[in-house]
Every structure is written in C-alpha cells, then in structure tokens.
Design a protein around this motif. Structure first.
Motif, mmCIF file in Angstrom:
data_model
loop_
_atom_site.group_PDB
_atom_site.id
_atom_site.type_symbol
_atom_site.label_atom_id
_atom_site.label_comp_id
_atom_site.label_asym_id
_atom_site.label_seq_id
_atom_site.Cartn_x
_atom_site.Cartn_y
_atom_site.Cartn_z
ATOM 1 N N ARG A 5 -22.950 -11.672 2.326
ATOM 2 C CA ARG A 5 -21.524 -11.583 1.975
ATOM 3 C C ARG A 5 -21.301 -12.035 0.525
ATOM 4 N NH1 ARG A 5 -17.609 -10.874 5.061
ATOM 5 N NH2 ARG A 5 -15.513 -11.649 4.916
ATOM 6 N N HIS A 6 -21.913 -13.152 0.148
ATOM 7 C CA HIS A 6 -21.804 -13.687 -1.214
ATOM 8 C C HIS A 6 -22.392 -12.704 -2.227
ATOM 9 C CE1 HIS A 6 -21.507 -16.725 -4.336
ATOM 10 N NE2 HIS A 6 -22.762 -16.451 -4.672
ATOM 11 N N LEU A 7 -23.564 -12.161 -1.926
ATOM 12 C CA LEU A 7 -24.199 -11.199 -2.832
ATOM 13 C C LEU A 7 -23.341 -9.949 -3.015
ATOM 14 C CD1 LEU A 7 -27.955 -11.420 -1.748
ATOM 15 C CD2 LEU A 7 -26.947 -12.180 -3.906
ATOM 16 N N MET A 8 -22.789 -9.456 -1.922
ATOM 17 C CA MET A 8 -21.942 -8.260 -1.993
ATOM 18 C C MET A 8 -20.678 -8.546 -2.802
ATOM 19 S SD MET A 8 -22.245 -6.693 1.852
ATOM 20 C CE MET A 8 -21.242 -5.254 1.530
ATOM 21 N N LEU A 9 -20.072 -9.699 -2.577
ATOM 22 C CA LEU A 9 -18.828 -10.049 -3.256
ATOM 23 C C LEU A 9 -19.017 -10.153 -4.768
ATOM 24 C CD1 LEU A 9 -15.859 -10.755 -2.854
ATOM 25 C CD2 LEU A 9 -16.530 -13.133 -2.620
ATOM 26 N N HIS A 10 -20.170 -10.598 -5.203
ATOM 27 C CA HIS A 10 -20.422 -10.778 -6.630
ATOM 28 C C HIS A 10 -21.191 -9.615 -7.250
ATOM 29 C CE1 HIS A 10 -18.630 -14.715 -6.660
ATOM 30 N NE2 HIS A 10 -19.304 -15.017 -5.573
ATOM 31 N N SER A 11 -21.358 -8.540 -6.506
ATOM 32 C CA SER A 11 -22.049 -7.379 -7.059
ATOM 33 C C SER A 11 -21.153 -6.668 -8.077
ATOM 34 C CB SER A 11 -22.437 -6.406 -5.945
ATOM 35 O OG SER A 11 -21.279 -5.794 -5.415
ATOM 36 N N ASP A 12 -21.783 -5.932 -8.984
ATOM 37 C CA ASP A 12 -21.036 -5.198 -10.009
ATOM 38 C C ASP A 12 -20.101 -4.174 -9.380
ATOM 39 O OD1 ASP A 12 -22.217 -6.629 -12.030
ATOM 40 O OD2 ASP A 12 -23.763 -5.123 -12.456
ATOM 41 N N GLU A 13 -20.569 -3.501 -8.341
ATOM 42 C CA GLU A 13 -19.745 -2.469 -7.688
ATOM 43 C C GLU A 13 -18.481 -3.081 -7.091
ATOM 44 O OE1 GLU A 13 -20.107 1.060 -4.329
ATOM 45 O OE2 GLU A 13 -21.593 -0.527 -4.362
ATOM 46 N N CYS A 14 -18.640 -4.206 -6.424
ATOM 47 C CA CYS A 14 -17.483 -4.864 -5.812
ATOM 48 C C CYS A 14 -16.509 -5.356 -6.882
ATOM 49 C CB CYS A 14 -17.950 -6.027 -4.944
ATOM 50 S SG CYS A 14 -16.603 -6.975 -4.190
ATOM 51 N N GLN A 15 -17.004 -6.005 -7.912
ATOM 52 C CA GLN A 15 -16.135 -6.534 -8.963
ATOM 53 C C GLN A 15 -15.397 -5.409 -9.688
ATOM 54 O OE1 GLN A 15 -15.381 -9.811 -9.488
ATOM 55 N NE2 GLN A 15 -16.521 -9.984 -7.583
ATOM 56 N N LYS A 16 -16.090 -4.303 -9.945
ATOM 57 C CA LYS A 16 -15.449 -3.153 -10.596
ATOM 58 C C LYS A 16 -14.357 -2.575 -9.703
ATOM 59 C CE LYS A 16 -16.386 1.349 -12.583
ATOM 60 N NZ LYS A 16 -17.341 2.428 -12.731
ATOM 61 N N SER A 17 -14.636 -2.495 -8.412
ATOM 62 C CA SER A 17 -13.653 -1.970 -7.466
ATOM 63 C C SER A 17 -12.427 -2.871 -7.374
ATOM 64 C CB SER A 17 -14.308 -1.813 -6.093
ATOM 65 O OG SER A 17 -13.427 -1.234 -5.187
ATOM 66 N N ILE A 18 -12.639 -4.183 -7.369
ATOM 67 C CA ILE A 18 -11.522 -5.137 -7.332
ATOM 68 C C ILE A 18 -10.663 -4.997 -8.588
ATOM 69 C CG2 ILE A 18 -10.944 -7.592 -7.464
ATOM 70 C CD1 ILE A 18 -13.302 -8.087 -5.529
ATOM 71 N N GLN A 19 -11.290 -4.854 -9.750
ATOM 72 C CA GLN A 19 -10.549 -4.680 -11.002
ATOM 73 C C GLN A 19 -9.738 -3.385 -10.979
ATOM 74 O OE1 GLN A 19 -10.113 -7.009 -13.254
ATOM 75 N NE2 GLN A 19 -11.409 -8.294 -11.980
ATOM 76 N N GLU A 20 -10.305 -2.337 -10.395
ATOM 77 C CA GLU A 20 -9.588 -1.065 -10.303
ATOM 78 C C GLU A 20 -8.366 -1.199 -9.412
ATOM 79 O OE1 GLU A 20 -10.582 3.203 -8.366
ATOM 80 O OE2 GLU A 20 -12.077 2.434 -9.773
ATOM 81 N N ILE A 21 -8.509 -1.897 -8.309
ATOM 82 C CA ILE A 21 -7.377 -2.113 -7.401
ATOM 83 C C ILE A 21 -6.285 -2.917 -8.100
ATOM 84 C CG2 ILE A 21 -6.670 -3.383 -5.333
ATOM 85 C CD1 ILE A 21 -9.283 -2.405 -4.029
ATOM 86 N N LYS A 22 -6.662 -3.939 -8.856
ATOM 87 C CA LYS A 22 -5.675 -4.736 -9.594
ATOM 88 C C LYS A 22 -4.972 -3.897 -10.655
ATOM 89 C CE LYS A 22 -7.833 -9.244 -8.955
ATOM 90 N NZ LYS A 22 -8.525 -10.367 -9.615
ATOM 91 N N ALA A 23 -5.726 -3.055 -11.355
ATOM 92 C CA ALA A 23 -5.121 -2.180 -12.369
ATOM 93 C C ALA A 23 -4.162 -1.197 -11.721
ATOM 94 C CB ALA A 23 -6.203 -1.434 -13.139
ATOM 95 N N ASN A 24 -4.543 -0.659 -10.571
ATOM 96 C CA ASN A 24 -3.670 0.282 -9.869
ATOM 97 C C ASN A 24 -2.382 -0.389 -9.418
ATOM 98 O OD1 ASN A 24 -5.480 2.339 -10.229
ATOM 99 N ND2 ASN A 24 -6.308 2.251 -8.166
ATOM 100 N N THR A 25 -2.463 -1.658 -9.059
ATOM 101 C CA THR A 25 -1.256 -2.384 -8.670
ATOM 102 C C THR A 25 -0.305 -2.483 -9.860
ATOM 103 O OG1 THR A 25 -2.547 -3.621 -7.056
ATOM 104 C CG2 THR A 25 -0.416 -4.529 -7.655
ATOM 105 N N GLY A 26 -0.844 -2.642 -11.041
ATOM 106 C CA GLY A 26 -0.024 -2.632 -12.257
ATOM 107 C C GLY A 26 0.631 -1.282 -12.481
ATOM 108 N N ILE A 27 -0.082 -0.210 -12.129
ATOM 109 C CA ILE A 27 0.486 1.140 -12.247
ATOM 110 C C ILE A 27 1.714 1.273 -11.355
ATOM 111 C CG2 ILE A 27 0.052 3.581 -11.733
ATOM 112 C CD1 ILE A 27 -2.854 3.089 -12.639
ATOM 113 N N LEU A 28 1.662 0.673 -10.166
ATOM 114 C CA LEU A 28 2.822 0.712 -9.263
ATOM 115 C C LEU A 28 4.036 0.048 -9.893
ATOM 116 C CD1 LEU A 28 1.400 -0.114 -5.731
ATOM 117 C CD2 LEU A 28 2.414 2.023 -6.494
ATOM 118 N N SER A 29 3.828 -1.110 -10.486
ATOM 119 C CA SER A 29 4.936 -1.822 -11.126
ATOM 120 C C SER A 29 5.469 -1.031 -12.315
ATOM 121 C CB SER A 29 4.483 -3.201 -11.600
ATOM 122 O OG SER A 29 4.062 -3.964 -10.505
ATOM 123 N N THR A 30 4.576 -0.460 -13.079
ATOM 124 C CA THR A 30 4.968 0.323 -14.247
ATOM 125 C C THR A 30 5.744 1.567 -13.840
ATOM 126 O OG1 THR A 30 3.060 -0.494 -15.465
ATOM 127 C CG2 THR A 30 4.099 1.499 -16.299
#
Length: 187
Positions: free
Chosen positions: A23-48
């Motif tokens: 679980r820890h390895l998956m959470l800190h993987s590049d794929e997971c972190q990139k996906s989390i950043q994309e979700i956060k950016a998309n949330t900003g798109i909603l507000s915008t």
C-alpha cells in the motif's frame, strides 16, 4: 465529489490492498502521485468553470433584467440554479458507466465541468437584486436594503459549508439534491 466523479486515482491503492508495505509503495509511486495531481488540477477546473460563467452572468443578467423585467431574470436564474444543482447530483462517475452502476447522466468529469459552467451562467443575481432595491425603495431606505443583501451573501458563505458538510455525511450527492430542492421551491 470531484474525485468521486473522476474515479479512483490510477496506480493508487484501493481498499482491496491490505498489505501495508505494498500500500505504501503504491501510494508513493510516480503513477499514483501523477494521478493525484491530475485530480487536484481537475478540481481547480471545476471552480474555474463556475467562476468564469458567473462572471459572464454578471454581464448578461442586468441587460436581460432591464429589457424583460427583474422578476423574469430572477426566475430564470433560479431555474438555472435548479438544473445546475440537479445536473451535478445525477452525474455518473465515468462516461462508460452502465445503468447498473449509477442512476443518472453518464458523462463523467467533462459533463460535471459543463454543468458547473451552466449553473454559473445563472449565478449573477446580485446585480439584479441590487436593481430591485433601486426600483422598489426610496433613496433613504436603500442602504439598509443593500446591507440585507450583503448579510444574505455573507450568511450563505458562512453557513453554507457547514450545512453542506453536515448533509454530506449522508452522501456526497445529498447537499446537491437539497440545494436543487430549495431552488425548485423558490421557483
């Protein structure tokens, strides 16, 4: 809610992963972190999307209310808010959702952005409400009425998150259904 509609972050652990090391390895993987950043950016798109459309509404609503009447402008605004809240509430998580997974509109995140923009197009009622005050009250009473409009706006920003958070305990869609219900009653 934006994350619910976008689905789980790719490469991140789900509830099915019980092994803490994995679980820890998956959470800190590049794929997971990139996906989390994309979700956060998309949330900003909603507000915008909502803020941009709300800005546009402050341009068209006063002109519309001058031409067709303040009451009709307010009614159309409430109608748009009703459909905006209801559309958000019934948006299914992903475009490929089958009817057994979600009862609502299959459209995913992009439909949610569209419906937020649509709702924002009808959000410029403050200018129409101010025009109502100018039309209905003599100069001497206008200050008090403008203060009441401001009090309502501040109350909404102050109490709204608490009420929405309380209702969200019953599900993330519940505040949206409640808001659409209030808009329907107001119509």
């Amino acid at each position: 809610f934006a994350r619910l509609v976008q689905g789980d972050a790719k490469g991140c652990p789900t509830d099915l992963v019980q092994n803490e090391t994995l679980r820890h390895l998956m959470l800190h993987s590049d794929e997971c972190q990139k996906s989390i950043q994309e979700i956060k950016a998309n949330t900003g798109i909603l507000s915008t999307a909502y803020a941009s459309a709300s800005f546009i509404s402050t341009l068209w609503m006063p002109i519309f209310s001058d031409k067709f009447g303040r009451r009709l402008a307010i009614m159309i605004s409430i109608f748009g808010s009703f459909f905006g809240f209801l559309g958000q509430a019934i948006t299914c998580p992903i475009a490929e959702t089958t009817s057994s997974q979600c009862v609502g509109i299959p459209g995913g995140f992009y439909f949610l952005v569209f419906i937020r923009f649509f709702g924002g197009l009808f959000g410029g009622t403050a200018t129409v409400a101010s025009a109502f005050v100018v039309d209905l009250y003599p100069q001497k009473e206008r200050g008090r009425q403008f203060a009441r409009i401001g009090l309502c706006a501040i109350s909404a920003f102050t109490l709204g998150p608490s009420i929405g958070g309380g209702l969200a305990q019953f599900g993330l869609r519940v505040p949206l259904f409640v808001a659409s219900g209030f808009s329907f009653v107001a119509m």
